[in-house]
Motif scaffolding. Structure first.
Motif, PDB file in Angstrom:
ATOM      1  N   PRO A 194      84.302  32.975  58.396  1.00 57.82           N
ATOM      2  CA  PRO A 194      83.852  31.656  57.923  1.00 57.82           C
ATOM      3  C   PRO A 194      84.996  30.781  57.399  1.00 57.82           C
ATOM      4  CG  PRO A 194      82.358  33.355  57.155  1.00 57.82           C
ATOM      5  CD  PRO A 194      83.523  34.062  57.756  1.00 57.82           C
ATOM      6  N   ILE A 195      85.975  31.399  56.712  1.00 60.82           N
ATOM      7  CA  ILE A 195      87.110  30.623  56.226  1.00 60.82           C
ATOM      8  C   ILE A 195      87.947  30.117  57.389  1.00 60.82           C
ATOM      9  CG2 ILE A 195      89.248  30.770  54.901  1.00 60.82           C
ATOM     10  CD1 ILE A 195      87.877  32.708  53.033  1.00 60.82           C
ATOM     11  N   GLU A 196      88.160  30.966  58.394  1.00 65.60           N
ATOM     12  CA  GLU A 196      88.911  30.537  59.579  1.00 65.60           C
ATOM     13  C   GLU A 196      88.206  29.397  60.309  1.00 65.60           C
ATOM     14  OE1 GLU A 196      91.655  34.054  61.466  1.00 65.60           O
ATOM     15  OE2 GLU A 196      89.504  34.145  61.844  1.00 65.60           O
ATOM     16  N   ASN A 197      86.903  29.485  60.449  1.00 65.11           N
ATOM     17  CA  ASN A 197      86.167  28.423  61.133  1.00 65.11           C
ATOM     18  C   ASN A 197      86.270  27.097  60.384  1.00 65.11           C
ATOM     19  OD1 ASN A 197      85.337  30.223  63.118  1.00 65.11           O
ATOM     20  ND2 ASN A 197      83.450  30.752  62.046  1.00 65.11           N
ATOM     21  N   ALA A 198      86.156  27.168  59.063  1.00 59.26           N
ATOM     22  CA  ALA A 198      86.274  25.934  58.277  1.00 59.26           C
ATOM     23  C   ALA A 198      87.684  25.356  58.370  1.00 59.26           C
ATOM     24  CB  ALA A 198      85.910  26.224  56.818  1.00 59.26           C
ATOM     25  N   ALA A 199      88.706  26.221  58.282  1.00 58.41           N
ATOM     26  CA  ALA A 199      90.082  25.739  58.392  1.00 58.41           C
ATOM     27  C   ALA A 199      90.356  25.178  59.779  1.00 58.41           C
ATOM     28  CB  ALA A 199      91.053  26.881  58.080  1.00 58.41           C
ATOM     29  N   ARG A 200      89.806  25.800  60.808  1.00 55.98           N
ATOM     30  CA  ARG A 200      90.009  25.306  62.176  1.00 55.98           C
ATOM     31  C   ARG A 200      89.411  23.917  62.361  1.00 55.98           C
ATOM     32  NH1 ARG A 200      87.563  29.010  64.442  1.00 55.98           N
ATOM     33  NH2 ARG A 200      89.328  30.447  64.675  1.00 55.98           N
ATOM     34  N   ARG A 201      88.226  23.719  61.827  1.00 54.71           N
ATOM     35  CA  ARG A 201      87.594  22.390  61.945  1.00 54.71           C
ATOM     36  C   ARG A 201      88.404  21.320  61.231  1.00 54.71           C
ATOM     37  NH1 ARG A 201      82.712  25.437  61.357  1.00 54.71           N
ATOM     38  NH2 ARG A 201      82.723  25.020  59.119  1.00 54.71           N
ATOM     39  N   PHE A 231      87.687  52.645  56.062  1.00 50.39           N
ATOM     40  CA  PHE A 231      88.471  51.423  55.895  1.00 50.39           C
ATOM     41  C   PHE A 231      88.145  50.407  56.989  1.00 50.39           C
ATOM     42  CE2 PHE A 231      91.106  53.910  52.993  1.00 50.39           C
ATOM     43  CZ  PHE A 231      91.415  52.959  52.030  1.00 50.39           C
ATOM     44  N   LEU A 232      87.917  50.864  58.219  1.00 50.85           N
ATOM     45  CA  LEU A 232      87.539  49.939  59.287  1.00 50.85           C
ATOM     46  C   LEU A 232      86.187  49.304  59.012  1.00 50.85           C
ATOM     47  CD1 LEU A 232      88.691  51.803  62.530  1.00 50.85           C
ATOM     48  CD2 LEU A 232      89.722  49.794  61.467  1.00 50.85           C
ATOM     49  N   TRP A 233      85.251  50.097  58.500  1.00 48.51           N
ATOM     50  CA  TRP A 233      83.942  49.541  58.151  1.00 48.51           C
ATOM     51  C   TRP A 233      84.077  48.475  57.066  1.00 48.51           C
ATOM     52  CZ3 TRP A 233      81.484  49.903  53.361  1.00 48.51           C
ATOM     53  CH2 TRP A 233      80.173  49.410  53.315  1.00 48.51           C
ATOM     54  N   ALA A 234      84.878  48.754  56.039  1.00 45.70           N
ATOM     55  CA  ALA A 234      85.067  47.770  54.976  1.00 45.70           C
ATOM     56  C   ALA A 234      85.770  46.517  55.501  1.00 45.70           C
ATOM     57  CB  ALA A 234      85.869  48.390  53.833  1.00 45.70           C
ATOM     58  N   TRP A 235      86.777  46.708  56.349  1.00 37.38           N
ATOM     59  CA  TRP A 235      87.496  45.557  56.887  1.00 37.38           C
ATOM     60  C   TRP A 235      86.604  44.719  57.801  1.00 37.38           C
ATOM     61  CZ3 TRP A 235      90.915  42.066  56.421  1.00 37.38           C
ATOM     62  CH2 TRP A 235      91.314  41.309  57.512  1.00 37.38           C
ATOM     63  N   ASN A 236      85.802  45.343  58.658  1.00 39.84           N
ATOM     64  CA  ASN A 236      84.896  44.591  59.524  1.00 39.84           C
ATOM     65  C   ASN A 236      83.879  43.808  58.712  1.00 39.84           C
ATOM     66  OD1 ASN A 236      86.115  45.520  61.875  1.00 39.84           O
ATOM     67  ND2 ASN A 236      84.789  47.317  62.012  1.00 39.84           N
ATOM     68  N   LEU A 237      83.423  44.387  57.610  1.00 36.59           N
ATOM     69  CA  LEU A 237      82.472  43.692  56.745  1.00 36.59           C
ATOM     70  C   LEU A 237      83.114  42.462  56.105  1.00 36.59           C
ATOM     71  CD1 LEU A 237      79.538  44.042  55.675  1.00 36.59           C
ATOM     72  CD2 LEU A 237      80.532  45.147  53.677  1.00 36.59           C
ATOM     73  N   ILE A 238      84.323  42.635  55.571  1.00 36.25           N
ATOM     74  CA  ILE A 238      85.017  41.503  54.942  1.00 36.25           C
ATOM     75  C   ILE A 238      85.395  40.457  55.985  1.00 36.25           C
ATOM     76  CG2 ILE A 238      87.084  40.851  53.662  1.00 36.25           C
ATOM     77  CD1 ILE A 238      87.019  43.598  52.347  1.00 36.25           C
ATOM     78  N   SER A 239      85.833  40.909  57.156  1.00 38.68           N
ATOM     79  CA  SER A 239      86.231  39.970  58.195  1.00 38.68           C
ATOM     80  C   SER A 239      85.061  39.144  58.694  1.00 38.68           C
ATOM     81  CB  SER A 239      86.872  40.730  59.352  1.00 38.68           C
ATOM     82  OG  SER A 239      87.205  39.856  60.403  1.00 38.68           O
ATOM     83  N   ALA A 240      83.890  39.781  58.856  1.00 36.76           N
ATOM     84  CA  ALA A 240      82.738  39.076  59.407  1.00 36.76           C
ATOM     85  C   ALA A 240      82.145  38.080  58.421  1.00 36.76           C
ATOM     86  CB  ALA A 240      81.679  40.078  59.851  1.00 36.76           C
ATOM     87  N   TYR A 241      82.138  38.420  57.129  1.00 39.51           N
ATOM     88  CA  TYR A 241      81.428  37.592  56.152  1.00 39.51           C
ATOM     89  C   TYR A 241      82.343  36.758  55.264  1.00 39.51           C
ATOM     90  CZ  TYR A 241      77.292  40.262  57.440  1.00 39.51           C
ATOM     91  OH  TYR A 241      76.262  40.830  58.146  1.00 39.51           O
ATOM     92  N   VAL A 242      83.650  36.998  55.319  1.00 33.33           N
ATOM     93  CA  VAL A 242      84.567  36.223  54.468  1.00 33.33           C
ATOM     94  C   VAL A 242      85.648  35.557  55.305  1.00 33.33           C
ATOM     95  CG1 VAL A 242      86.130  36.294  52.495  1.00 33.33           C
ATOM     96  CG2 VAL A 242      84.132  37.798  52.547  1.00 33.33           C
ATOM     97  N   LEU A 243      86.392  36.352  56.082  1.00 34.56           N
ATOM     98  CA  LEU A 243      87.541  35.805  56.807  1.00 34.56           C
ATOM     99  C   LEU A 243      87.121  34.833  57.911  1.00 34.56           C
ATOM    100  CD1 LEU A 243      90.536  35.671  57.406  1.00 34.56           C
ATOM    101  CD2 LEU A 243      90.313  37.751  58.759  1.00 34.56           C
ATOM    102  N   VAL A 273      97.751  34.900  59.154  1.00 34.43           N
ATOM    103  CA  VAL A 273      96.491  34.689  58.439  1.00 34.43           C
ATOM    104  C   VAL A 273      96.058  35.948  57.693  1.00 34.43           C
ATOM    105  CG1 VAL A 273      94.036  34.236  58.757  1.00 34.43           C
ATOM    106  CG2 VAL A 273      95.717  32.849  59.965  1.00 34.43           C
ATOM    107  N   VAL A 274      96.137  37.119  58.340  1.00 36.28           N
ATOM    108  CA  VAL A 274      95.627  38.350  57.720  1.00 36.28           C
ATOM    109  C   VAL A 274      96.397  38.719  56.455  1.00 36.28           C
ATOM    110  CG1 VAL A 274      95.281  40.820  58.071  1.00 36.28           C
ATOM    111  CG2 VAL A 274      94.653  39.211  59.874  1.00 36.28           C
ATOM    112  N   PRO A 275      97.746  38.764  56.452  1.00 28.85           N
ATOM    113  CA  PRO A 275      98.430  39.080  55.186  1.00 28.85           C
ATOM    114  C   PRO A 275      98.155  38.060  54.083  1.00 28.85           C
ATOM    115  CG  PRO A 275      99.929  39.345  57.040  1.00 28.85           C
ATOM    116  CD  PRO A 275      98.709  38.665  57.576  1.00 28.85           C
ATOM    117  N   VAL A 276      98.153  36.764  54.447  1.00 29.53           N
ATOM    118  CA  VAL A 276      97.870  35.748  53.434  1.00 29.53           C
ATOM    119  C   VAL A 276      96.455  35.896  52.903  1.00 29.53           C
ATOM    120  CG1 VAL A 276      97.632  33.268  53.045  1.00 29.53           C
ATOM    121  CG2 VAL A 276      99.573  34.138  54.365  1.00 29.53           C
ATOM    122  N   PHE A 277      95.508  36.163  53.800  1.00 31.57           N
ATOM    123  CA  PHE A 277      94.115  36.330  53.363  1.00 31.57           C
ATOM    124  C   PHE A 277      93.972  37.514  52.416  1.00 31.57           C
ATOM    125  CE2 PHE A 277      90.167  38.691  54.098  1.00 31.57           C
ATOM    126  CZ  PHE A 277      89.254  37.792  53.578  1.00 31.57           C
TER     127      PHE A 277
END
Length: 312
Positions: A55-62, A41-53, A131-135
């Motif tokens: 980038p979305i956070e960076n765009a929302a922050r900008r 589960f940690l491997w799956a979460w790190n994968l989703i966080s790195a490639y999905v969450l 952010v995490v629960p909403v995401f």
């Protein structure tokens, strides 16, 4: 009778080590399944966080920083001086932003106005607890909607059009085709429903490995073996997604009373989690062994068919 006491120093370590080793093995059997589950589960979460969450956070922050950006070179009057704070770079930012960031600067204290506003947005608008629960909710909802949309109607047509474009790309189509075959096999419920779990002697006779039947073997291999052959996926522990593909005579595989989920649990746990119907019990162990030995003797006693040449 000897006057010297018996030397039992060589026996005590064995007597002590066996209960210790047994306790360690039992502890490993208890800890390993939940530990491996957490790792997956940690491997799956790190994968989703790195490639999905992220980038979305960076765009929302900008976007948020652009919307609330208020940096001045110098306040125009005394009122603004009280409402703004000057940084070491000479920039003036709102005092509220300065106070919030100074209360919780993070691992690296920001030095510029851009750093202050990025940290302020993370603390006020992009809290991890929110952010995490909403995401996760939105991510699962998007997957559900995509599955419904591309499963029928215009969505299926658009997806076929997209795959047609991918198939025209020289290098990408090879990688995409291979990945798609694997994902279709893993996530297609109908294909998983027809999968069989078998045991095969691999990598040598006397060593049994669990395998999944994927389909019938090649026609030429069937003709060379002069009997039906099966294509098997022989997974490796503790990651069943990797393994070996082999074609084996149908008579050399042993059907197991296992579901796909039970077989995956057995592989991921490195053989610790044994399904109840496959656990060895003294009342049936000898009977099953006798039946299996009798079956192998009957097969070996049958006349072997002559080898046929492959079809043209």
């Amino acid at each position: 009778m000897s006057d010297f006491p018996e030397n039992t120093s060589l026996e005590r370590p064995a007597q002590i080590s066996r209960p210790f080793r047994r306790a360690v093995v039992h502890g490993l059997g208890v800890v390993l399944p939940p530990l491996l589950t957490i790792v997956v589960f940690l491997w799956a979460w790190n994968l989703i966080s790195a490639y999905v969450l992220e980038p979305i956070e960076n765009a929302a922050r900008r976007l948020i920083v652009t919307a609330i950006w208020d940096v001045r070179s110098q306040p125009s009057d005394a009122t603004q001086v009280r409402a703004y704070q000057q940084l070491s770079t000479g920039e003036w930012i709102p005092r509220e932003v300065n106070d919030v960031v100074k209360a919780n600067p993070g691992a690296v204290f920001p030095q510029t106005a851009q750093g202050y506003f990025d940290r302020y947005v993370d603390l006020v608008y992009l809290r991890r607890t929110t952010v995490v629960p909403v995401f996760l909710f939105v991510f699962v909802l998007v997957l559900y909607l995509l599955g419904k949309f591309f499963g029928a109607g215009i969505g299926r047509w658009l997806w076929s059009l997209f795959e047609g474009l991918i198939e025209r790309l020289p290098v990408i189509r090879k990688v995409y085709s291979s990945v798609k075959q694997v994902t279709d096999y893993v996530f297609d419920e109908r294909r998983i429903g027809f999968a069989r779990v078998v045991a095969v002697e691999y990598p040598r006779q006397g060593v049994w490995a669990i395998a999944f039947v994927t389909c019938e073997g090649f026609l030429y291999v069937r003709a060379a073996a002069n009997e039906p052959v099966l294509s098997l996926l022989i997974p490796t522990s503790p990651v069943p997604g990797t393994g070996f593909t082999a074609m084996v005579r149908k008579s050399e595989v042993l059907d197991l009373n296992l579901t796909v989920d039970q077989a995956i649990q057995y592989i991921v746990s490195c053989g610790v989690v044994v399904p109840p119907q496959q656990q060895v019990r003294e009342d049936i162990g000898y009977r099953v062994a006798a039946e299996f030995a009798a079956g192998r003797q009957n097969r070996s006693a049958q006349p072997q068919p002559t080898r046929q040449s492959p079809p043209p």
